[in-house]
Design an enzyme around this catalytic site. Structure first.
Site, short mmCIF file in Angstrom:
data_model
loop_
_atom_site.label_atom_id
_atom_site.label_comp_id
_atom_site.label_asym_id
_atom_site.label_seq_id
_atom_site.Cartn_x
_atom_site.Cartn_y
_atom_site.Cartn_z
N GLN A 30 -4.10 -1.52 9.87
CA GLN A 30 -4.02 -2.89 9.39
C GLN A 30 -4.47 -3.86 10.48
O GLN A 30 -3.95 -3.84 11.60
CB GLN A 30 -2.58 -3.19 8.95
CG GLN A 30 -2.40 -4.52 8.26
CD GLN A 30 -3.08 -4.60 6.90
OE1 GLN A 30 -2.99 -3.69 6.10
NE2 GLN A 30 -3.77 -5.70 6.64
N LYS A 89 0.84 -1.21 0.00
CA LYS A 89 0.00 0.00 0.00
C LYS A 89 0.87 1.25 0.00
O LYS A 89 0.55 2.24 -0.67
CB LYS A 89 -0.95 -0.02 1.20
CG LYS A 89 -2.08 -1.03 1.00
CD LYS A 89 -2.81 -1.37 2.29
CE LYS A 89 -3.72 -2.57 2.09
NZ LYS A 89 -4.23 -3.11 3.35
N ASP A 98 -11.51 2.61 4.85
CA ASP A 98 -11.79 1.17 4.80
C ASP A 98 -13.30 0.90 4.88
O ASP A 98 -13.74 -0.22 4.65
CB ASP A 98 -11.11 0.47 5.99
CG ASP A 98 -9.83 -0.24 5.58
OD1 ASP A 98 -9.71 -0.59 4.39
OD2 ASP A 98 -8.95 -0.43 6.44
#
Ligand code: NAP
Length: 282
Positions: free
Chosen positions: A95, A51, A118
């Site tokens: 994460q 990412k 997200d």
């Protein structure tokens, strides 16, 4: 027909890169994505590094926070609070999974709603359920919708079986499909006669984390199959679908790797760009 998520993700990222160049000229700013990793889980590290690399390729600014796994919950909440306040940061990605001593829910709750790229916050899931265009949609389901649309697979009136009911894949996916007029059956580990259900389905989407679980004999002829699973096996990476037997029955199928995975990452950047545009009134 193979549904090529890798190729589509590349096209989407090319478009994002062009947009970022234009936006930088217009605003003298670029989208910023904060990426928080706690601990040194090898799989998480690979995801996070890809990412960060993606940010560089697309012209985004990235703010990486690699934190030790003995960080306290309070300290992590402070990190998030600072990112919430930082105007250069448009999106915050934490994460998962987090170490056991940290309550994931508390951390996700702390992320500012407008930076929840997200789409994990309850408010965003609620907005999605209401079919509200302000919802930031969870990246994997958003990526699957892009694949279906790109290959002109219509949803209205279709029978879809969603196998898996997680908050990040199964449930938001079902909402997106319902919003588009599909009839959705959401299955889980307790579902009775799963095969009876999948055999009736025009589209089967599976996200359970069990290698090669869905086989060709569970499908009707001409079904569309979307494989979300990522399983590391002795034979290498494979999905939740037995690709060989399923390919003989279905009309369209996503491969693993090269299907849903690359689209999930592309959607993270798309969501961040969207937030950036909204904040800059573009
Ligand atoms: P999760 O939170 O572990 O949930 C798994 C779901 O599968 C649960 O709802 C579970 O049912 C259901 N399930 C398990 N065994 C089943 C069975 N035999 N029959 C029917 N349902 C069953 O999973 P997740 O986070 O959604 O991830 C699922 C898979 O997708 C994993 O392999 C993950 O690595 C992968 N994934 C891939 C991407 C990508 O970008 N490609 C993104 C996210 C996740 P219960 O609720 O009853 O336990």
């Amino acid at each position: 027909m193979k549904l090529d998520g890798k190729e589509l993700a590349t096209k989407i990222k090319d478009k994002i890169r062009e947009d970022v160049i234009k936006l930088k000229e217009a605003t003298n700013r670029v989208p910023g994505l904060a990426i928080v990793l706690v601990g040194d889980n090898p799989a998480s590290k690979i995801y996070v590094n890809s990412k960060i690399k993606g940010c560089k390729e697309l012209g985004f600014e990235s703010f990486a926070h690699f934190l030790s796994d003995d960080i306290s919950e309070v300290e992590l909440l402070e990190v998030i609070e600072n990112l919430n306040k930082d105007e250069r940061v448009n999106g915050i990605l934490v994460q998962l999974p987090l170490p056991k001593h940290i309550d994931e829910k508390k951390i996700i709750d702390k992320i500012a709603l407008e930076k929840d790229v997200d789409g994990f916050k309850p408010e965003n899931l609620g907005l999605l359920m209401l079919n509200d265009e302000d919802a930031i949609i969870s990246c994997t389901p958003a990526g699957i919708m892009e694949i279906l649309d790109n290959y002109s697979i219509s949803l209205e009136g279709k029978d879809v079986v969603m196998i898996g009911r997680s908050n990040i894949v199964g449930k938001p996916m079902a909402s997106l499909l319902i919003n588009r007029g599909a009839t959705v059956t959401i299955c889980n580990s307790k579902t009775k006669d799963l095969q009876e259900k999948t055999k009736q389905a025009d589209i089967v989407i599976i996200a359970i984390g069990k290698a090669k679980f869905l086989t060709g004999d569970m499908l009707k002829d001409g079904a569309v199959v979307i494989d979300v699973g990522i399983n590391r096996t002795e034979e290498g990476l494979c999905g939740d679908v037995d690709f060989v037997s399923a390919s003989e029955k279905c009309s369209h199928i996503t491969p693993v790797p090269g299907g849903v995975g690359p689209m999930t990452v592309a959607m993270l950047f798309q969501n961040t760009l969207r937030v950036f545009k909204k904040i800059n009134h573009i």
